[in-house]
Motif scaffolding. Structure first.
Motif, PDB file in Angstrom:
ATOM      1  N   ALA A  30       0.830  -1.205   0.000  1.00 14.94           N
ATOM      2  CA  ALA A  30       0.000   0.000   0.000  1.00 14.94           C
ATOM      3  C   ALA A  30       0.863   1.253   0.000  1.00 14.94           C
ATOM      4  N   MET A  31       1.961   1.241   0.763  1.00 15.58           N
ATOM      5  CA  MET A  31       2.857   2.398   0.791  1.00 15.58           C
ATOM      6  C   MET A  31       3.536   2.623  -0.546  1.00 15.58           C
ATOM      7  N   LEU A  32       3.741   1.540  -1.289  1.00 14.41           N
ATOM      8  CA  LEU A  32       4.347   1.644  -2.619  1.00 14.41           C
ATOM      9  C   LEU A  32       3.315   1.976  -3.691  1.00 14.41           C
ATOM     10  N   GLY A  33       2.045   2.053  -3.295  1.00 14.71           N
ATOM     11  CA  GLY A  33       0.985   2.393  -4.249  1.00 14.71           C
ATOM     12  C   GLY A  33       0.532   1.227  -5.101  1.00 14.71           C
ATOM     13  N   LEU A  34       0.805   0.002  -4.652  1.00  8.33           N
ATOM     14  CA  LEU A  34       0.444  -1.180  -5.447  1.00  8.33           C
ATOM     15  C   LEU A  34      -0.964  -1.671  -5.163  1.00  8.33           C
ATOM     16  N   VAL A  35      -1.509  -1.316  -3.999  1.00 12.11           N
ATOM     17  CA  VAL A  35      -2.875  -1.715  -3.660  1.00 12.11           C
ATOM     18  C   VAL A  35      -3.607  -0.517  -3.090  1.00 12.11           C
ATOM     19  N   ASP A  36      -4.937  -0.602  -3.123  1.00 13.90           N
ATOM     20  CA  ASP A  36      -5.803   0.451  -2.606  1.00 13.90           C
ATOM     21  C   ASP A  36      -6.152   0.111  -1.164  1.00 13.90           C
ATOM     22  N   ILE A  37      -5.869   1.017  -0.225  1.00 13.00           N
ATOM     23  CA  ILE A  37      -6.063   0.752   1.194  1.00 13.00           C
ATOM     24  C   ILE A  37      -7.492   0.345   1.509  1.00 13.00           C
ATOM     25  N   ASP A  38      -8.478   1.038   0.905  1.00 15.60           N
ATOM     26  CA  ASP A  38      -9.859   0.697   1.202  1.00 15.60           C
ATOM     27  C   ASP A  38     -10.539   0.049   0.017  1.00 15.60           C
ATOM     28  N   ALA A  39      -9.792  -0.830  -0.678  1.00 12.77           N
ATOM     29  CA  ALA A  39     -10.386  -1.559  -1.798  1.00 12.77           C
ATOM     30  C   ALA A  39     -11.550  -2.415  -1.328  1.00 12.77           C
ATOM     31  N   VAL A  40     -11.450  -2.930  -0.099  1.00 11.26           N
ATOM     32  CA  VAL A  40     -12.565  -3.670   0.512  1.00 11.26           C
ATOM     33  C   VAL A  40     -12.990  -2.895   1.733  1.00 11.26           C
ATOM     34  N   ASP A  41     -14.196  -2.328   1.702  1.00  6.14           N
ATOM     35  CA  ASP A  41     -14.723  -1.521   2.793  1.00  6.14           C
ATOM     36  C   ASP A  41     -15.898  -2.247   3.414  1.00  6.14           C
ATOM     37  N   LEU A  42     -16.004  -2.193   4.733  1.00  2.47           N
ATOM     38  CA  LEU A  42     -17.097  -2.875   5.416  1.00  2.47           C
ATOM     39  C   LEU A  42     -18.439  -2.231   5.141  1.00  2.47           C
ATOM     40  N   ASP A  43     -18.449  -0.972   4.749  1.00  2.00           N
ATOM     41  CA  ASP A  43     -19.706  -0.280   4.534  1.00  2.00           C
ATOM     42  C   ASP A  43     -20.123  -0.407   3.087  1.00  2.00           C
ATOM     43  N   LEU A 146      -2.120   9.083  -7.651  1.00  7.40           N
ATOM     44  CA  LEU A 146      -1.309   8.864  -6.450  1.00  7.40           C
ATOM     45  C   LEU A 146      -0.704   7.471  -6.377  1.00  7.40           C
ATOM     46  N   THR A 147      -1.267   6.514  -7.120  1.00  2.00           N
ATOM     47  CA  THR A 147      -0.770   5.142  -7.091  1.00  2.00           C
ATOM     48  C   THR A 147       0.157   4.885  -8.281  1.00  2.00           C
ATOM     49  N   LEU A 148       0.913   3.796  -8.205  1.00  2.00           N
ATOM     50  CA  LEU A 148       1.871   3.489  -9.267  1.00  2.00           C
ATOM     51  C   LEU A 148       1.182   3.151 -10.582  1.00  2.00           C
ATOM     52  N   GLU A 149      -0.066   2.719 -10.505  1.00  2.00           N
ATOM     53  CA  GLU A 149      -0.845   2.435 -11.699  1.00  2.00           C
ATOM     54  C   GLU A 149      -2.324   2.574 -11.385  1.00  2.00           C
ATOM     55  N   VAL A 150      -3.131   2.664 -12.412  1.00  2.00           N
ATOM     56  CA  VAL A 150      -4.584   2.704 -12.263  1.00  2.00           C
ATOM     57  C   VAL A 150      -5.155   1.653 -13.197  1.00  2.00           C
ATOM     58  N   THR A 151      -5.952   0.748 -12.646  1.00  2.00           N
ATOM     59  CA  THR A 151      -6.546  -0.322 -13.441  1.00  2.00           C
ATOM     60  C   THR A 151      -8.061  -0.313 -13.233  1.00  2.00           C
ATOM     61  N   GLU A 152      -8.713  -1.343 -13.768  1.00  2.00           N
ATOM     62  CA  GLU A 152     -10.153  -1.476 -13.563  1.00  2.00           C
ATOM     63  C   GLU A 152     -10.498  -1.889 -12.136  1.00  2.00           C
ATOM     64  N   ARG A 153      -9.464  -2.257 -11.333  1.00  2.12           N
ATOM     65  CA  ARG A 153      -9.702  -2.777  -9.994  1.00  2.12           C
ATOM     66  C   ARG A 153      -9.277  -1.825  -8.879  1.00  2.12           C
ATOM     67  N   PHE A 154      -8.252  -1.013  -9.090  1.00  2.41           N
ATOM     68  CA  PHE A 154      -7.845  -0.105  -8.019  1.00  2.41           C
ATOM     69  C   PHE A 154      -7.089   1.091  -8.574  1.00  2.41           C
ATOM     70  N   GLY A 155      -6.969   2.088  -7.700  1.00  3.13           N
ATOM     71  CA  GLY A 155      -6.251   3.311  -8.036  1.00  3.13           C
ATOM     72  C   GLY A 155      -6.745   4.447  -7.161  1.00  3.13           C
ATOM     73  N   ARG A 156      -5.894   5.429  -6.951  1.00  6.56           N
ATOM     74  CA  ARG A 156      -6.279   6.616  -6.188  1.00  6.56           C
ATOM     75  C   ARG A 156      -5.715   7.840  -6.890  1.00  6.56           C
ATOM     76  N   ALA A 157      -6.414   8.950  -6.718  1.00  4.54           N
ATOM     77  CA  ALA A 157      -5.973  10.205  -7.324  1.00  4.54           C
ATOM     78  C   ALA A 157      -6.376  11.356  -6.417  1.00  4.54           C
ATOM     79  N   GLU A 158      -5.803  12.517  -6.670  1.00  2.00           N
ATOM     80  CA  GLU A 158      -6.099  13.705  -5.880  1.00  2.00           C
ATOM     81  C   GLU A 158      -6.608  14.809  -6.786  1.00  2.00           C
ATOM     82  N   VAL A 159      -7.696  15.440  -6.363  1.00  2.47           N
ATOM     83  CA  VAL A 159      -8.275  16.563  -7.099  1.00  2.47           C
ATOM     84  C   VAL A 159      -7.942  17.833  -6.346  1.00  2.47           C
ATOM     85  N   ALA A 160      -7.301  18.791  -7.015  1.00  3.43           N
ATOM     86  CA  ALA A 160      -6.954  20.059  -6.380  1.00  3.43           C
ATOM     87  C   ALA A 160      -8.208  20.902  -6.194  1.00  3.43           C
TER      88      ALA A 160
END
Length: 204
Positions: A30-43, A146-160
């Motif tokens: 997750a720190m390397l940006g390879l997985v999404d921290i909240d890819a699986v959310d309880l809610d 923000l992540t090393l890659e963006v796929t159909e399964r995970f990724g994060r980005a920042e909007v200014a």
């Protein structure tokens, strides 16, 4: 040191040790940006996770990413089991040690759940979803990956936004040139999953 290593690599603590190792590898990824921290959310989970989500939320484990829940359960269970193994099980003969080990494994899990629930209470405010900013109004906005890659399964980005940026969950069709630091544009929004679809900005 030898006694400590023996404890964490012997039943029942070894089970928690393996789980804790998996958790550590996950957070490194997750720190390397390879997985999404909240890819699986309880809610809001559906399908096979629906029953699990409901049960864990009933125990006070909702409101935060599932990865944090599992991490805390693994850590607390490992500590409780390790202490029991060090000070209780180590003095028992082999047969009794394994029988008592089953009880320790169950007891450590039973202790880990309420302790984790208490630890999560002050953290829930950090993961509140603000619907005012997670909505279709951002479609058409530029963002930075923000992540090393963006796929159909995970990724994060920042909007200014002129102040603190908005951290959003994003997806994109592959293959694509998106990587950490890439500029992209939001082209769609999935209200059900709270996920944005993005595309690379053509700089040419």
């Amino acid at each position: 040191m030898g006694s400590f290593l023996d404890t964490i690599t012997c039943f029942p603590t070894a089970i928690w040790t393996v789980l804790l190792g998996v958790v550590l590898v996950y957070w490194l990824a997750a720190m390397l940006g390879l997985v999404d921290i909240d890819a699986v959310d309880l809610d809001g989970e559906v399908g096979d996770f629906a029953d699990l989500s409901g049960k864990l939320m009933a125990l006070g484990l909702g409101g935060v990413p599932f990865s944090i829940v599992v991490s805390l359960i693994a850590l607390v269970g490992w500590v409780v089991s390790g202490l029991a193994g060090q000070y209780l099980l180590a003095w028992l003969p082999d047969l009794l040690r394994y029988i008592a080990g089953v009880a320790v494994l169950l007891a450590s899990a039973a202790v880990a759940l309420p302790v984790t629930a208490m630890a999560l209470r002050p953290m829930r405010g950090l993961f509140v979803t603000h619907n005012a900013i997670s909505n279709p109004a951002l479609v058409g906005s530029a963002c930075r990956v923000l992540t090393l890659e963006v796929t159909e399964r995970f990724g994060r980005a920042e909007v200014a936004t002129g102040g603190a940026g908005i951290n959003i969950r994003v997806r994109a069709a592959t293959p694509n040139p998106l990587t950490k630091g890439s500029q992209a544009v939001i082209i769609d929004y999935d209200a059900g999953g709270g996920i944005y679809t993005i595309a690379a900005i053509d700089d040419s």
